[in-house]
Design a protein around this motif. Sequence first.
Motif, mmCIF file in Angstrom:
data_model
loop_
_atom_site.group_PDB
_atom_site.id
_atom_site.type_symbol
_atom_site.label_atom_id
_atom_site.label_comp_id
_atom_site.label_asym_id
_atom_site.label_seq_id
_atom_site.Cartn_x
_atom_site.Cartn_y
_atom_site.Cartn_z
ATOM 1 N N THR A 54 0.646 -1.204 -0.011
ATOM 2 C CA THR A 54 0.181 0.074 -0.130
ATOM 3 C C THR A 54 0.850 1.360 -0.159
ATOM 4 O OG1 THR A 54 -0.368 -0.138 2.384
ATOM 5 C CG2 THR A 54 -1.697 -1.110 1.080
ATOM 6 N N ASN A 55 1.925 1.404 0.516
ATOM 7 C CA ASN A 55 2.944 2.288 0.434
ATOM 8 C C ASN A 55 3.356 2.602 -1.049
ATOM 9 O OD1 ASN A 55 2.995 3.046 3.035
ATOM 10 N ND2 ASN A 55 4.738 1.673 3.487
ATOM 11 N N ALA A 56 3.099 2.219 -2.000
ATOM 12 C CA ALA A 56 3.188 2.281 -3.340
ATOM 13 C C ALA A 56 1.920 2.727 -4.180
ATOM 14 C CB ALA A 56 3.845 1.301 -3.987
ATOM 15 N N ALA A 117 11.149 -0.467 0.216
ATOM 16 C CA ALA A 117 11.240 -0.326 -1.330
ATOM 17 C C ALA A 117 9.735 0.162 -2.051
ATOM 18 C CB ALA A 117 11.515 -1.927 -1.846
ATOM 19 N N ALA A 118 8.619 -0.295 -1.414
ATOM 20 C CA ALA A 118 7.384 0.307 -1.950
ATOM 21 C C ALA A 118 7.447 1.908 -1.976
ATOM 22 C CB ALA A 118 6.263 -0.168 -1.220
ATOM 23 N N LYS A 123 7.975 7.070 -5.266
ATOM 24 C CA LYS A 123 8.702 8.207 -5.723
ATOM 25 C C LYS A 123 9.127 8.325 -7.158
ATOM 26 C CE LYS A 123 10.715 9.458 -1.250
ATOM 27 N NZ LYS A 123 11.573 9.681 -0.669
ATOM 28 N N VAL A 124 9.358 6.987 -7.585
ATOM 29 C CA VAL A 124 9.467 7.136 -9.104
ATOM 30 C C VAL A 124 8.242 7.163 -9.943
ATOM 31 C CG1 VAL A 124 10.297 5.614 -11.118
ATOM 32 C CG2 VAL A 124 11.631 5.398 -8.905
ATOM 33 N N PHE A 125 7.297 6.616 -9.578
ATOM 34 C CA PHE A 125 5.901 6.832 -9.983
ATOM 35 C C PHE A 125 5.319 8.468 -9.741
ATOM 36 C CE2 PHE A 125 4.519 2.208 -8.826
ATOM 37 C CZ PHE A 125 4.686 2.016 -10.172
ATOM 38 N N GLU A 126 5.720 8.912 -8.703
ATOM 39 C CA GLU A 126 5.224 10.284 -8.665
ATOM 40 C C GLU A 126 5.844 11.262 -9.728
ATOM 41 O OE1 GLU A 126 4.560 10.612 -3.902
ATOM 42 O OE2 GLU A 126 6.364 11.019 -4.632
ATOM 43 N N GLN A 127 7.243 11.125 -9.912
ATOM 44 C CA GLN A 127 8.240 11.514 -10.791
ATOM 45 C C GLN A 127 7.533 11.395 -12.303
ATOM 46 O OE1 GLN A 127 11.055 13.642 -10.875
ATOM 47 N NE2 GLN A 127 10.445 14.184 -8.801
ATOM 48 N N ASN A 135 -0.007 9.073 0.973
ATOM 49 C CA ASN A 135 -0.393 7.846 1.749
ATOM 50 C C ASN A 135 1.071 7.117 2.193
ATOM 51 O OD1 ASN A 135 0.815 7.292 -0.900
ATOM 52 N ND2 ASN A 135 -0.261 5.163 -0.798
ATOM 53 N N VAL A 136 2.282 7.455 2.073
ATOM 54 C CA VAL A 136 3.240 6.848 2.645
ATOM 55 C C VAL A 136 3.263 6.902 4.023
ATOM 56 C CG1 VAL A 136 5.771 6.939 2.440
ATOM 57 C CG2 VAL A 136 4.661 7.469 0.342
#
Length: 142
Positions: A54-56, A117-118, A123-127, A135-136
Amino acid sequence: RAILAVGGKSSKSLEWNAAHVTCNVVRARRVLRQDTVAAENSILQRVVTEGTGTNAALPDRPVAGKTGTAEKSVRPPGYKYAVLQDQSWWCGYAPAEKPTITVCAVIENGGHGGEAAAPSALKVFEQFFGQKATNVGTRPTD
Protein backbone atom coordinates in the motif's frame (compact mmCIF):
# COMPACT_ATOMS: atom_id res chain seq x y z
CA ARG A 1 23.08 3.29 -3.80
CA ALA A 2 20.63 3.17 -6.68
CA ILE A 3 21.19 1.15 -9.83
CA LEU A 4 19.00 2.14 -12.74
CA ALA A 5 18.74 0.19 -16.01
CA VAL A 6 17.95 2.42 -18.97
CA GLY A 7 17.66 2.25 -22.74
CA GLY A 8 15.33 1.90 -25.68
CA LYS A 9 14.70 3.45 -29.09
CA SER A 10 11.69 5.48 -27.97
CA SER A 11 11.57 6.53 -24.35
CA LYS A 12 10.33 9.01 -21.78
CA SER A 13 12.97 10.65 -19.60
CA LEU A 14 12.96 11.63 -15.93
CA GLU A 15 15.32 13.65 -13.79
CA TRP A 16 15.96 11.63 -10.62
CA ASN A 17 18.06 13.62 -8.16
CA ALA A 18 21.34 14.07 -10.03
CA ALA A 19 20.72 11.11 -12.36
CA HIS A 20 19.00 11.21 -15.74
CA VAL A 21 16.71 8.18 -16.07
CA THR A 22 15.38 6.91 -19.38
CA CYS A 23 12.26 4.76 -19.26
CA ASN A 24 11.90 2.10 -21.94
CA VAL A 25 8.96 2.08 -24.31
CA VAL A 26 8.49 -1.43 -25.67
CA ARG A 27 6.05 -2.87 -28.19
CA ALA A 28 4.07 -5.58 -26.42
CA ARG A 29 3.27 -9.10 -27.61
CA ARG A 30 0.96 -11.59 -25.90
CA VAL A 31 2.68 -14.46 -24.04
CA LEU A 32 -0.11 -15.37 -21.58
CA ARG A 33 -3.84 -16.01 -21.98
CA GLN A 34 -6.02 -12.96 -21.32
CA ASP A 35 -7.85 -14.62 -18.38
CA THR A 36 -4.50 -15.45 -16.74
CA VAL A 37 -3.35 -11.86 -17.12
CA ALA A 38 -6.62 -10.52 -15.69
CA ALA A 39 -6.43 -12.80 -12.65
CA GLU A 40 -2.79 -11.94 -11.92
CA ASN A 41 -3.43 -8.23 -12.42
CA SER A 42 -6.31 -8.36 -9.94
CA ILE A 43 -4.15 -10.11 -7.34
CA LEU A 44 -1.31 -7.61 -7.76
CA GLN A 45 -3.71 -4.65 -7.47
CA ARG A 46 -5.02 -6.06 -4.18
CA VAL A 47 -1.45 -6.19 -2.86
CA VAL A 48 -1.34 -2.41 -3.35
CA THR A 49 -4.88 -1.59 -2.19
CA GLU A 50 -5.11 -3.81 0.89
CA GLY A 51 -1.88 -5.76 1.34
CA THR A 52 1.80 -5.17 1.96
CA GLY A 53 2.32 -2.84 -1.02
CA THR A 54 0.00 0.00 0.00
CA ASN A 55 2.94 2.39 0.37
CA ALA A 56 3.24 2.35 -3.43
CA ALA A 57 -0.39 3.41 -4.07
CA LEU A 58 -1.19 6.46 -6.19
CA PRO A 59 -4.30 8.52 -5.38
CA ASP A 60 -5.70 8.80 -8.91
CA ARG A 61 -4.76 5.59 -10.75
CA PRO A 62 -4.53 1.88 -9.93
CA VAL A 63 -1.10 0.40 -9.23
CA ALA A 64 -0.28 -3.31 -9.25
CA GLY A 65 2.78 -4.81 -7.62
CA LYS A 66 4.38 -7.18 -5.14
CA THR A 67 6.58 -6.62 -2.12
CA GLY A 68 9.24 -8.97 -0.95
CA THR A 69 11.88 -9.48 1.67
CA ALA A 70 14.86 -11.75 1.15
CA GLU A 71 17.41 -12.62 3.78
CA LYS A 72 21.08 -12.50 2.90
CA SER A 73 23.53 -14.40 5.07
CA VAL A 74 26.56 -12.25 5.87
CA ARG A 75 29.49 -13.08 8.12
CA PRO A 76 30.95 -9.80 9.35
CA PRO A 77 34.70 -9.66 10.03
CA GLY A 78 35.48 -11.02 13.48
CA TYR A 79 32.16 -12.84 13.84
CA LYS A 80 32.11 -16.60 14.25
CA TYR A 81 28.62 -17.00 12.75
CA ALA A 82 26.79 -15.37 9.90
CA VAL A 83 23.97 -12.90 10.49
CA LEU A 84 20.90 -12.41 8.32
CA GLN A 85 20.26 -9.05 6.67
CA ASP A 86 16.87 -8.19 5.14
CA GLN A 87 16.88 -7.16 1.49
CA SER A 88 13.77 -5.14 0.62
CA TRP A 89 12.15 -5.18 -2.84
CA TRP A 90 9.00 -4.06 -4.60
CA CYS A 91 8.14 -4.55 -8.28
CA GLY A 92 5.04 -3.23 -9.99
CA TYR A 93 3.44 -1.17 -12.72
CA ALA A 94 0.93 1.63 -13.32
CA PRO A 95 -1.71 2.28 -14.40
CA ALA A 96 -2.65 -1.30 -13.60
CA GLU A 97 -5.11 -1.77 -16.49
CA LYS A 98 -2.85 -0.33 -19.19
CA PRO A 99 0.69 0.11 -17.82
CA THR A 100 2.96 2.88 -19.02
CA ILE A 101 5.72 2.32 -16.44
CA THR A 102 7.21 -0.64 -14.58
CA VAL A 103 9.32 -0.09 -11.47
CA CYS A 104 11.47 -2.51 -9.47
CA ALA A 105 13.02 -1.09 -6.33
CA VAL A 106 15.58 -3.08 -4.35
CA ILE A 107 16.96 -1.70 -1.09
CA GLU A 108 19.96 -3.59 0.24
CA ASN A 109 19.73 -4.02 4.03
CA GLY A 110 16.48 -2.06 3.80
CA GLY A 111 14.20 -4.13 5.98
CA HIS A 112 10.85 -5.27 4.64
CA GLY A 113 9.57 -4.58 1.11
CA GLY A 114 6.50 -2.65 2.16
CA GLU A 115 8.51 -0.41 4.49
CA ALA A 116 11.49 0.55 2.34
CA ALA A 117 11.15 -0.46 -1.30
CA ALA A 118 7.46 0.40 -1.87
CA PRO A 119 7.91 4.08 -0.86
CA SER A 120 10.97 4.26 -3.12
CA ALA A 121 8.95 2.92 -6.05
CA LEU A 122 6.20 5.43 -5.25
CA LYS A 123 8.70 8.28 -5.66
CA VAL A 124 9.52 7.03 -9.17
CA PHE A 125 5.79 6.83 -10.00
CA GLU A 126 5.29 10.37 -8.68
CA GLN A 127 8.10 11.68 -10.87
CA PHE A 128 6.83 9.81 -13.91
CA PHE A 129 3.20 10.89 -13.56
CA GLY A 130 4.01 14.36 -12.21
CA GLN A 131 2.05 14.09 -8.98
CA LYS A 132 2.58 13.73 -5.25
CA ALA A 133 0.95 10.97 -3.20
CA THR A 134 0.21 11.51 0.49
CA ASN A 135 -0.25 7.94 1.68
CA VAL A 136 3.34 6.92 2.47
CA GLY A 137 3.72 5.55 5.97
CA THR A 138 -0.02 5.26 6.59
CA ARG A 139 -0.54 1.68 5.49
CA PRO A 140 0.35 -1.77 6.82
CA THR A 141 3.66 -3.28 5.78
CA ASP A 142 4.91 -6.85 5.43
